[in-house]
Design a protein around this motif. Structure first.
Motif, PDB file in Angstrom:
ATOM      1  N   PHE A 388       0.815  -1.207   0.000  1.00 40.80           N
ATOM      2  CA  PHE A 388       0.000   0.000   0.000  1.00 40.80           C
ATOM      3  C   PHE A 388       0.852   1.262   0.000  1.00 40.80           C
ATOM      4  O   PHE A 388       1.991   1.267   0.480  1.00 40.80           O
ATOM      5  N   ASN A 389       0.246   2.350  -0.506  1.00 41.08           N
ATOM      6  CA  ASN A 389       0.875   3.656  -0.504  1.00 41.08           C
ATOM      7  C   ASN A 389       0.430   4.404   0.755  1.00 41.08           C
ATOM      8  O   ASN A 389      -0.657   4.975   0.795  1.00 41.08           O
ATOM      9  N   PHE A 390       1.279   4.388   1.772  1.00 38.26           N
ATOM     10  CA  PHE A 390       0.894   4.985   3.054  1.00 38.26           C
ATOM     11  C   PHE A 390       1.027   6.500   3.080  1.00 38.26           C
ATOM     12  O   PHE A 390       0.783   7.125   4.112  1.00 38.26           O
ATOM     13  N   SER A 391       1.381   7.100   1.943  1.00 37.45           N
ATOM     14  CA  SER A 391       1.300   8.559   1.850  1.00 37.45           C
ATOM     15  C   SER A 391      -0.112   9.009   1.499  1.00 37.45           C
ATOM     16  O   SER A 391      -0.435  10.191   1.592  1.00 37.45           O
ATOM     17  N   HIS A 392      -0.954   8.041   1.088  1.00 34.24           N
ATOM     18  CA  HIS A 392      -2.358   8.359   0.824  1.00 34.24           C
ATOM     19  C   HIS A 392      -3.095   8.449   2.161  1.00 34.24           C
ATOM     20  O   HIS A 392      -2.987   7.547   3.000  1.00 34.24           O
ATOM     21  N   PRO A 393      -3.859   9.512   2.395  1.00 36.50           N
ATOM     22  CA  PRO A 393      -4.493   9.713   3.714  1.00 36.50           C
ATOM     23  C   PRO A 393      -5.434   8.589   4.139  1.00 36.50           C
ATOM     24  O   PRO A 393      -5.467   8.223   5.313  1.00 36.50           O
ATOM     25  N   LEU A 394      -6.193   8.014   3.185  1.00 38.84           N
ATOM     26  CA  LEU A 394      -7.120   6.942   3.555  1.00 38.84           C
ATOM     27  C   LEU A 394      -6.362   5.688   4.004  1.00 38.84           C
ATOM     28  O   LEU A 394      -6.775   5.008   4.949  1.00 38.84           O
ATOM     29  N   ILE A 395      -5.280   5.396   3.323  1.00 37.34           N
ATOM     30  CA  ILE A 395      -4.471   4.236   3.706  1.00 37.34           C
ATOM     31  C   ILE A 395      -3.820   4.472   5.063  1.00 37.34           C
ATOM     32  O   ILE A 395      -3.838   3.598   5.950  1.00 37.34           O
ATOM     33  N   ALA A 396      -3.219   5.634   5.238  1.00 41.03           N
ATOM     34  CA  ALA A 396      -2.538   5.949   6.501  1.00 41.03           C
ATOM     35  C   ALA A 396      -3.506   5.946   7.678  1.00 41.03           C
ATOM     36  O   ALA A 396      -3.139   5.564   8.793  1.00 41.03           O
ATOM     37  N   TRP A 430     -13.386  -0.673  -1.374  1.00 40.46           N
ATOM     38  CA  TRP A 430     -12.005  -0.230  -1.505  1.00 40.46           C
ATOM     39  C   TRP A 430     -11.550  -0.233  -2.956  1.00 40.46           C
ATOM     40  O   TRP A 430     -10.716   0.598  -3.360  1.00 40.46           O
ATOM     41  N   LEU A 431     -12.073  -1.147  -3.778  1.00 34.32           N
ATOM     42  CA  LEU A 431     -11.762  -1.113  -5.207  1.00 34.32           C
ATOM     43  C   LEU A 431     -12.250   0.193  -5.827  1.00 34.32           C
ATOM     44  O   LEU A 431     -11.556   0.823  -6.638  1.00 34.32           O
ATOM     45  N   LYS A 432     -13.473   0.616  -5.447  1.00 32.49           N
ATOM     46  CA  LYS A 432     -14.000   1.876  -5.960  1.00 32.49           C
ATOM     47  C   LYS A 432     -13.122   3.050  -5.544  1.00 32.49           C
ATOM     48  O   LYS A 432     -12.834   3.946  -6.346  1.00 32.49           O
ATOM     49  N   GLN A 433     -12.694   3.055  -4.273  1.00 34.18           N
ATOM     50  CA  GLN A 433     -11.844   4.148  -3.786  1.00 34.18           C
ATOM     51  C   GLN A 433     -10.535   4.207  -4.564  1.00 34.18           C
ATOM     52  O   GLN A 433     -10.049   5.292  -4.916  1.00 34.18           O
ATOM     53  N   ASN A 434      -9.964   3.051  -4.848  1.00 35.12           N
ATOM     54  CA  ASN A 434      -8.691   3.035  -5.577  1.00 35.12           C
ATOM     55  C   ASN A 434      -8.874   3.487  -7.017  1.00 35.12           C
ATOM     56  O   ASN A 434      -8.003   4.160  -7.584  1.00 35.12           O
ATOM     57  N   LEU A 435     -10.005   3.128  -7.633  1.00 34.91           N
ATOM     58  CA  LEU A 435     -10.277   3.576  -8.995  1.00 34.91           C
ATOM     59  C   LEU A 435     -10.450   5.101  -9.032  1.00 34.91           C
ATOM     60  O   LEU A 435      -9.946   5.770  -9.938  1.00 34.91           O
ATOM     61  N   LYS A 436     -11.146   5.639  -8.032  1.00 38.96           N
ATOM     62  CA  LYS A 436     -11.347   7.097  -7.973  1.00 38.96           C
ATOM     63  C   LYS A 436     -10.024   7.827  -7.768  1.00 38.96           C
ATOM     64  O   LYS A 436      -9.850   8.943  -8.236  1.00 38.96           O
ATOM     65  N   SER A 437      -9.107   7.192  -7.054  1.00 40.76           N
ATOM     66  CA  SER A 437      -7.821   7.836  -6.773  1.00 40.76           C
ATOM     67  C   SER A 437      -6.791   7.582  -7.879  1.00 40.76           C
ATOM     68  O   SER A 437      -5.613   7.878  -7.703  1.00 40.76           O
ATOM     69  N   ASN A 438      -7.265   7.001  -9.002  1.00 38.88           N
ATOM     70  CA  ASN A 438      -6.389   6.717 -10.140  1.00 38.88           C
ATOM     71  C   ASN A 438      -5.268   5.749  -9.755  1.00 38.88           C
ATOM     72  O   ASN A 438      -4.106   5.919 -10.121  1.00 38.88           O
ATOM     73  N   LEU A 439      -5.639   4.730  -9.006  1.00 33.35           N
ATOM     74  CA  LEU A 439      -4.728   3.667  -8.581  1.00 33.35           C
ATOM     75  C   LEU A 439      -3.553   4.185  -7.753  1.00 33.35           C
ATOM     76  O   LEU A 439      -2.452   3.629  -7.802  1.00 33.35           O
ATOM     77  N   THR A 440      -3.787   5.215  -6.968  1.00 31.61           N
ATOM     78  CA  THR A 440      -2.708   5.761  -6.128  1.00 31.61           C
ATOM     79  C   THR A 440      -2.663   5.130  -4.738  1.00 31.61           C
ATOM     80  O   THR A 440      -1.727   5.377  -3.981  1.00 31.61           O
ATOM     81  N   MET A 441      -3.646   4.295  -4.394  1.00 32.30           N
ATOM     82  CA  MET A 441      -3.662   3.680  -3.066  1.00 32.30           C
ATOM     83  C   MET A 441      -2.861   2.373  -3.052  1.00 32.30           C
ATOM     84  O   MET A 441      -2.239   2.040  -2.044  1.00 32.30           O
ATOM     85  N   TRP A 442      -2.909   1.638  -4.150  1.00 32.65           N
ATOM     86  CA  TRP A 442      -2.088   0.431  -4.316  1.00 32.65           C
ATOM     87  C   TRP A 442      -2.018   0.108  -5.796  1.00 32.65           C
ATOM     88  O   TRP A 442      -2.818   0.574  -6.594  1.00 32.65           O
ATOM     89  N   LYS A 443      -1.023  -0.695  -6.154  1.00 29.28           N
ATOM     90  CA  LYS A 443      -0.807  -1.054  -7.555  1.00 29.28           C
ATOM     91  C   LYS A 443      -0.947  -2.543  -7.804  1.00 29.28           C
ATOM     92  O   LYS A 443      -1.320  -2.963  -8.894  1.00 29.28           O
ATOM     93  N   LEU A 444      -0.612  -3.354  -6.832  1.00 22.73           N
ATOM     94  CA  LEU A 444      -0.425  -4.783  -7.069  1.00 22.73           C
ATOM     95  C   LEU A 444      -1.726  -5.569  -7.002  1.00 22.73           C
ATOM     96  O   LEU A 444      -2.174  -5.970  -5.939  1.00 22.73           O
ATOM     97  N   GLY A 445      -2.376  -5.747  -8.121  1.00 28.72           N
ATOM     98  CA  GLY A 445      -3.408  -6.735  -8.334  1.00 28.72           C
ATOM     99  C   GLY A 445      -4.522  -6.888  -7.324  1.00 28.72           C
ATOM    100  O   GLY A 445      -5.057  -5.925  -6.797  1.00 28.72           O
ATOM    101  N   THR A 446      -4.867  -8.145  -7.047  1.00 27.09           N
ATOM    102  CA  THR A 446      -6.048  -8.472  -6.250  1.00 27.09           C
ATOM    103  C   THR A 446      -5.747  -8.704  -4.780  1.00 27.09           C
ATOM    104  O   THR A 446      -6.669  -8.751  -3.978  1.00 27.09           O
ATOM    105  N   LEU A 447      -4.503  -8.865  -4.408  1.00 22.99           N
ATOM    106  CA  LEU A 447      -4.197  -9.126  -3.004  1.00 22.99           C
ATOM    107  C   LEU A 447      -4.429  -7.916  -2.097  1.00 22.99           C
ATOM    108  O   LEU A 447      -4.990  -8.083  -1.010  1.00 22.99           O
ATOM    109  N   PRO A 448      -4.035  -6.685  -2.472  1.00 21.48           N
ATOM    110  CA  PRO A 448      -4.238  -5.553  -1.560  1.00 21.48           C
ATOM    111  C   PRO A 448      -5.688  -5.357  -1.111  1.00 21.48           C
ATOM    112  O   PRO A 448      -5.937  -5.239   0.099  1.00 21.48           O
ATOM    113  N   PRO A 449      -6.678  -5.348  -2.033  1.00 25.17           N
ATOM    114  CA  PRO A 449      -8.043  -5.202  -1.523  1.00 25.17           C
ATOM    115  C   PRO A 449      -8.483  -6.385  -0.663  1.00 25.17           C
ATOM    116  O   PRO A 449      -9.290  -6.219   0.257  1.00 25.17           O
ATOM    117  N   ALA A 450      -7.929  -7.564  -0.942  1.00 25.74           N
ATOM    118  CA  ALA A 450      -8.254  -8.733  -0.118  1.00 25.74           C
ATOM    119  C   ALA A 450      -7.640  -8.602   1.274  1.00 25.74           C
ATOM    120  O   ALA A 450      -8.243  -9.017   2.268  1.00 25.74           O
TER     121      ALA A 450
END
Length: 590
Positions: A388-396, A430-450
């Motif tokens: 995850f990108n912990f510089s993103h406020p929602l992730i942090a 969380w998939l919707k949130q990542n799509l809205k953020s232009n994939l800035t919350m995570w990059k790697l496939g299906t494991l991060p939302p899981a």
């Protein structure tokens, strides 16, 4: 005048002749000697040893004065405290590092050429330092570019479909349309009730790779102590369904049961139920991210090769495939089942998995191997901060960077407990949130939302059940591989690709699993013959591994014995195609 010393050295006589012919004598007595012969001998002996050293020392001191105090200290083993030469060289290097490399500086192509040019052109120290710096920067740039090019080529190789696997799918699809046996119902009607019988061990496999599916199913059955209790639910996409069905219809794994279904055959998988995945597959921005130029916009000067490799892996097209997200819908796809084991298609089973059904998940939904601790510091060192990108406020705000991650690939899912949770809704959110953020919350496939959706619902199981990293860790411990129940070729170096690690591929191709590879065209040549219904054979004949079914038919028809076209009650030419110990039945060839 004459001088005479007595043998005892006690008197000296001096004589001289006068002009008148007389001789004058003078005798002098010497006092008694105080130095013995022995003392004199020792003195001379010592001097004989010391004088050469004194001579050498004098010569070296002279050389020091002549050569600037450089040669003498080196030969005598003394240290030049001044360090003048080294300090001067450091000074020149620092000066050159701060200045721009002169334009038009011609660089040699090798060290030998550099030495030759220095000798011939008599370069000063500063010019030499500039050339050394420019050469190092040039070679470093070329090495980085070569490494990134290698990673890109490996990424494309990993995303491609080998010719043998592609041809296998085409041949099996053709077989499905022309061979009734390839279209037979799976499983047979009398076994249909067992598909929802919870006393059996149910495995779910979602893949569009026929060869990989064959290896997973075959290795599971071969390793099982109770193969008659195994039920496999193989899910594939619409384009692969015919070939996948043909394979398992023509290659029985009895006494195990295999069901093959396409995603188009599940009534529940509608656009209304999977709107987020519909958006993932159809979004131009997302498709460009996974299928577009992977180097454009990347700052390679500040990116390490390992970071770049991880980013490339995250952009694998498989991550936007519905098949890769299907595991999040298991409770809905199999409403009558209580517990299943979900398997990835890049694994091999080496041990009986029946005990997995006896593991108490203690009310949790997902039994998985944690990947934050283990002997391999590269493979088993994964925490949330790796995904995850912990510089993103929602992730942090919502996640802990040091929380331990877990692995997909071999998971025990308690579907009864799952149905009491909101895991699917959390996953979609969380998939919707990542799509809205232009994939800035995570990059790697299906494991991060899981990792987020299953948070608090994971029960760790023993790492010996599931060994990871065989697709990217070249230094995998072979003894650990042999002991693992499930080995996982996660990463780009899949065993069915040429970029797979040679010393790890035999674990995938071993024993009877290798028979499946023959059918896939992994071998360069295949010996094939056609057995007529009366028992006689046409062939054997050697064909290239990628030969199409149409070519095989044409070859068989050209060799068909005269007089048998319409005899023996045959309305059409029929028989069995034999490849090794495999038999493919043709209802008709013409």
């Amino acid at each position: 005048m004459q001088l005479h010393i007595s043998p005892s050295m006690r008197s000296i006589t001096i004589s001289s002749s006068s002009s008148n012919g007389f001789i004058d004598l003078m005798k002098i007595k010497v006092a008694a000697r105080h130095i013995s012969y022995r003392t004199l001998f020792h003195t001379i002996l010592i001097l004989a040893f010391l004088l050469p050293f004194v001579f050498i020392l004098t010569a070296l001191v002279t050389l020091e004065d002549c050569l600037g105090r450089r040669l003498g200290p080196r030969l005598l083993g003394r240290v030049d405290d001044s360090g003048r030469l080294v300090k001067d060289f450091y000074k020149i290097l620092n000066q050159v590092n701060k200045e721009e490399i002169p334009d038009g500086l011609k660089l040699p192509d090798s060290y030998n050429q550099l030495v030759s040019e220095i000798k011939s052109n008599q370069y000063d120290a500063k010019t030499f330092a500039f050339m050394l710096r420019a050469m190092l920067e040039k070679f470093e740039k070329e090495i980085r570019e070569s490494k990134f090019a290698e990673l890109m080529n490996k990424h494309f190789a990993a995303s491609s479909i080998p010719k043998g696997i592609h041809c296998l799918s085409l041949r099996l699809t053709d077989e499905y349309s022309s061979n009734a046996l390839a279209r037979k119902q799976l499983p047979s009607p009398e076994l249909l009730p067992l598909l929802s019988d919870n006393s059996y061990h149910h495995f779910v496999l979602s893949t569009d790779n026929i060869l990989a599916a064959s290896v997973v199913v075959t290795s599971t059955v071969q390793s099982s102590l109770k193969p008659e209790k195994i039920v496999f639910h193989v899910i594939t996409d619409k384009k692969t369904y015919a070939g996948m069905h043909s394979w398992f219809a023509l290659n029985s794994v009895s006494p195990a049961i295999v069901e093959v279904k396409g995603v188009h055959q599940f009534d529940w998988l509608t656009r209304e139920n999977v709107p987020v995945l519909e958006a993932v597959e159809n979004s131009n921005g997302i498709r460009n991210y996974y299928h577009g130029n992977h180097i454009a916009g990347a700052n390679l000067s500040t990116t390490t090769p390992r970071m770049f490799a991880s980013k490339l892996q995250a952009r694998s097209p498989k991550y936007i495939s519905l098949l890769n997200h299907l595991r999040i819908y298991l409770p809905e796809l199999f409403p009558n089942l209580d517990k299943v084991v979900f398997l990835d298609d890049d694994i091999v089973i080496q041990r009986d998995l029946s005990p997995l059904w006896e593991i108490d998940l203690e009310g949790k939904v997902n039994g998985a191997v944690e990947t934050c601790k283990g002997e391999d510091e590269w493979v088993m060192s994964k925490h949330f901060k790796n995904y995850f990108n912990f510089s993103h406020p929602l992730i942090a705000k919502n996640l802990n960077p040091d929380e331990c991650a877990w692995a997909y690939g071999m998971n025990i899912f308690d579907l009864r407990a799952w149905r009491k949770t909101n895991i699917r809704e959390t996953y979609h959110s969380w998939l919707k949130q990542n799509l809205k953020s232009n994939l800035t919350m995570w990059k790697l496939g299906t494991l991060p939302p899981a990792l987020i959706a299953f948070k608090g619902h994971v029960h760790p199981i023993d790492p010996s059940w599931h060994m990871l990293g065989l697709g990217y860790q070249n230094n995998t411990d072979i003894e650990n591989v042999k002991r693992a129940a499930v080995i996982h070729y996660n990463g780009q170096s899949k065993p069915w690709l040429q970029i797979g690690f040679e010393h790890l591929r035999p674990f995938w191709t071993k024993s009877e699993v290798g028979d499946s590879l023959k059918m896939a065209g992994v071998q360069d040549q295949l010996e094939i013959k056609f057995r007529l219904t009366d028992g006689s054979d046409i062939g054997p004949k050697t064909f290239p591994a990628a030969t199409s079914v149409a070519t095989l038919k044409e070859s068989i028809l050209s060799q068909w014995p005269k007089g048998k076209e319409f005899g023996a009650g045959l309305d059409n030419k029929a028989g069995e195609l034999l490849i090794g110990d495999r038999q493919w039945h043709f209802a008709h060839l013409s």
